[in-house]
Design an enzyme around this catalytic site. Sequence first.
Site, PDB file in Angstrom:
ATOM      1  N   SER A  65       0.818  -1.214   0.000  1.00 20.80           N
ATOM      2  CA  SER A  65       0.000   0.000   0.000  1.00 20.80           C
ATOM      3  C   SER A  65       0.854   1.268   0.000  1.00 20.80           C
ATOM      4  O   SER A  65       2.025   1.258   0.384  1.00 20.80           O
ATOM      5  CB  SER A  65      -0.895  -0.004   1.234  1.00 20.80           C
ATOM      6  N   GLN A 115      -1.484   4.516   6.341  1.00 24.65           N
ATOM      7  CA  GLN A 115      -1.007   3.553   5.346  1.00 24.65           C
ATOM      8  C   GLN A 115       0.272   2.864   5.777  1.00 24.65           C
ATOM      9  O   GLN A 115       0.483   1.685   5.492  1.00 24.65           O
ATOM     10  CB  GLN A 115      -0.809   4.222   3.983  1.00 24.65           C
ATOM     11  N   HIS A 146       0.160  -0.637   7.403  1.00 24.07           N
ATOM     12  CA  HIS A 146      -0.217  -1.880   6.713  1.00 24.07           C
ATOM     13  C   HIS A 146       0.882  -2.933   6.790  1.00 24.07           C
ATOM     14  O   HIS A 146       0.641  -4.062   7.188  1.00 24.07           O
ATOM     15  CB  HIS A 146      -0.578  -1.607   5.249  1.00 24.07           C
ATOM     16  N   GLU A 181      -0.995   4.995  -5.181  1.00 23.73           N
ATOM     17  CA  GLU A 181      -2.276   4.305  -4.997  1.00 23.73           C
ATOM     18  C   GLU A 181      -3.321   5.276  -4.415  1.00 23.73           C
ATOM     19  O   GLU A 181      -4.416   5.401  -4.933  1.00 23.73           O
ATOM     20  CB  GLU A 181      -2.052   3.126  -4.051  1.00 23.73           C
ATOM     21  N   HIS A 182      -2.970   5.919  -3.301  1.00 20.81           N
ATOM     22  CA  HIS A 182      -3.852   6.905  -2.676  1.00 20.81           C
ATOM     23  C   HIS A 182      -3.182   8.268  -2.753  1.00 20.81           C
ATOM     24  O   HIS A 182      -2.016   8.395  -2.364  1.00 20.81           O
ATOM     25  CB  HIS A 182      -4.066   6.591  -1.192  1.00 20.81           C
ATOM     26  N   ASP A 199     -11.132   3.615   2.467  1.00 19.95           N
ATOM     27  CA  ASP A 199     -10.935   2.189   2.731  1.00 19.95           C
ATOM     28  C   ASP A 199     -12.222   1.516   3.157  1.00 19.95           C
ATOM     29  O   ASP A 199     -12.453   0.345   2.850  1.00 19.95           O
ATOM     30  CB  ASP A 199      -9.919   1.997   3.871  1.00 19.95           C
ATOM     31  N   GLU A 239      -3.324  -7.047 -48.953  1.00 15.80           N
ATOM     32  CA  GLU A 239      -2.710  -7.852 -47.890  1.00 15.80           C
ATOM     33  C   GLU A 239      -2.516  -9.305 -48.336  1.00 15.80           C
ATOM     34  O   GLU A 239      -2.204 -10.170 -47.522  1.00 15.80           O
ATOM     35  CB  GLU A 239      -3.565  -7.774 -46.617  1.00 15.80           C
ATOM     36  N   HIS A 241     -10.099 -13.821 -48.097  1.00 15.02           N
ATOM     37  CA  HIS A 241     -10.865 -12.712 -47.519  1.00 15.02           C
ATOM     38  C   HIS A 241     -11.623 -11.978 -48.635  1.00 15.02           C
ATOM     39  O   HIS A 241     -12.820 -11.711 -48.522  1.00 15.02           O
ATOM     40  CB  HIS A 241      -9.932 -11.720 -46.802  1.00 15.02           C
TER      41      HIS A 241
END
Lengths: 432, 432
Positions: free
Chosen positions: B237, B259, B262, B327-328, B361, B415, B420
């Site tokens: 985190s 944080q 964690h 992340e945050h 959170d 091509e 095709h």
Amino acid sequence: MRIQHLDSSTKKNLLEDLLQRSPSSYGQYEQAVAEILNNVKIEKDKALFAYTEQFDHAHIDASNVRVTMEEIQAAYEEVGEELLRVIRGSLESIKSYHEKQRQFSWFDSKPDGTILGQKVTALQRVGVYVPGGKAAYPSSVLMNIVPARVAGVDEIIMVTPPGADGRVNANTLVAACEAGATAIYKVGGAQAIGALAYGTESIPKVDKIVGPGNIYVALAKKAVYGHVSIDAIAGPSEIMVVADETANPRYVAADLLSQAEHDEMASAILVTTSEKLAREVSDQIDGFLKELSRADIIQKSLDNYGYILIADTMDEVIDTANEIASEHLEIMTKNPYDTMTRIRNAGAIFIGEYASEPLGDYYAGPNHVLPTNGTAKFFSPLSVDDFIKKSSIIGYSREALERVHKDIEAFAEAEHLTAHANSIKVRFEENR
Amino acid sequence: MRIQHLDSSTKKNLLEDLLQRSPSSYGQYEQAVAEILNNVKIEKDKALFAYTEQFDHAHIDASNVRVTMEEIQAAYEEVGEELLRVIRGSLESIKSYHEKQRQFSWFDSKPDGTILGQKVTALQRVGVYVPGGKAAYPSSVLMNIVPARVAGVDEIIMVTPPGADGRVNANTLVAACEAGATAIYKVGGAQAIGALAYGTESIPKVDKIVGPGNIYVALAKKAVYGHVSIDAIAGPSEIMVVADETANPRYVAADLLSQAEHDEMASAILVTTSEKLAREVSDQIDGFLKELSRADIIQKSLDNYGYILIADTMDEVIDTANEIASEHLEIMTKNPYDTMTRIRNAGAIFIGEYASEPLGDYYAGPNHVLPTNGTAKFFSPLSVDDFIKKSSIIGYSREALERVHKDIEAFAEAEHLTAHANSIKVRFEENR
């Protein structure tokens, strides 16, 4: 072409056959790819150019790795006005379709000061891999670059392997220019993926790598996933036609062959309730095979992964289509939109007898980069979504937080995260 | 907490430090994970239960691997009414936010019979990994299951490692039940990922696997990617606070610590234009550290990956935030919404002094499963988008195809894909 009755053992064998083609069963190349990636990561340009010499037999260095304006002008002359007009028509349709995929930032507010939302941002720089040699398809160049352009990506870095003469396919160059590539570099293989993922002196690091390639390219993309983002890993092409007795056997046969010609690993499957149609399609295929330039490839592909399956009921047909989750699914039934509502898994769904699969490859507008090998159960066609990302937005006022602060503290404490609880508590210290 | 002046060398060192935490530098576990996955693929339940015995020291077999109604009832009693009320309040907010993320099938039609569009379908079956032991967070259970539920996924299969007593955390079970898990199995680690990816006698194969886990789980998810889909690989985190002199140092300090608690790999960074704020935040951190239960973890996390950076200008602050792509990201500036417009890369953006990170959170509603370790440059928060996939829809009439058929044939021939071209030509044979 083999005709079988659809029962559970046919289906099981078929699914197992198709999965044989998965890149995940190519473990023997992983070590070689890891070594190439690691060398490019450490030695940068030096390793990149050495591998280009080794694998592409081309002398590329910092002075000529980037395609010049002169090379692009020469390519335009080589391509000519007629093909340029066709490319531009196709580009127009592709842009128009992808513009409808754009997503927007949004928010939701409450009078207590709460603002919640999502901010949508384009990726800053992406890499587009374009195969060289026999698989140099300008249509793929358009399909990979346009969604990035529509999303608003700042820089689109294209890489494509040079021939031994150090040149790049003219059609590829013109398509890249028309679609809006920022820069084009003459490198390919796992070494090009390494250059895009880690950056070298010549080639900038990107945020995401898209585009099809051979098994080395596919494994290299998988290996760098997480460090950068990648699109879905492309497998061999597939078509499935779901048809009843109303289908035109000549159209069905021609469409099956259009995918079988891609390579020997391609798969073409008809599932039908009509035994008559099954036999007629098989006959038509035999007829066409005599006329087509890639008949050898087609024959091998049909022998390996081609099936005509006769089912007792349309329910069984639909279940099979959903289990196989084909890259391309054509529906040629009496009420094709009815049938479509029951299709859960397919990359692209072609509806009715005039929606021939190559229409989607070149012109209709939807992307032809599609999930293969059963991955349509969880992956989507390449799209503008691939070139944006979202950030959550959380705004709260004192009033809004005050109403719930004790619950948040209780939840944090239940998880034994006291510093989490503390960060809420400090906002209301004077109340305690 | 260390205070440094922000310059290019500080930033470079910092970025390198943070990348050390990437799962991609844990190559030594890859072989072990590959072996576990392969054994589960081949031996199924037998291998799964043997690994559960070996790693979790729990006797699990086909008779008790699935959590029963009785176990769930017991869990509800253990959790109690108060926490259940809090969980339900949180669930309500999470549902409400994720419902705004729903995407819809669309089509665009033209009077010539052209119908182009996208069909949106929910994935059929997904697996949710929930860690056990000290990281058994009921909030994560809600965050992983709710978006799948809102998307309309038919079956949500949850796996979580049992304790040595064969039991699963009660909070986890209640959260799973409230959020709407279809079935819960007592397995964890790389072996649980293998079971979800390949299926065993007891556990059904899924289309996508989401949820955080330890390094074995992360590597196992990466290894099965392509065979099934996965969410972004979760790293440690992170929080970054962007602040000017108007920020409350006590709030900033508390949020950084939230944080850092964690784990020792977590990162907490303040970037500010105010030297005064920098010093006050550092002092506040010292004060809080004496009171917090996880002070040892926090201290190690701050020593490893905690920084207070003083920048000369707000432009430098913003550039750093965008390069680190945290992340945050909390914005505590005089005009935080102004600042937000300049943020390009972040998982979740918390705006203003009452939008504390733990609010996100637990309670606000946006997902707390967010891209870490710089991947916010290309990945998004977990969302309803992760549980849907799209199929292109292409319908054309004879009239619509006739207008462009020669261009499609020309493109295919450029091509060298004559089969095709043929599939378009056969539709107009009588015209030629």
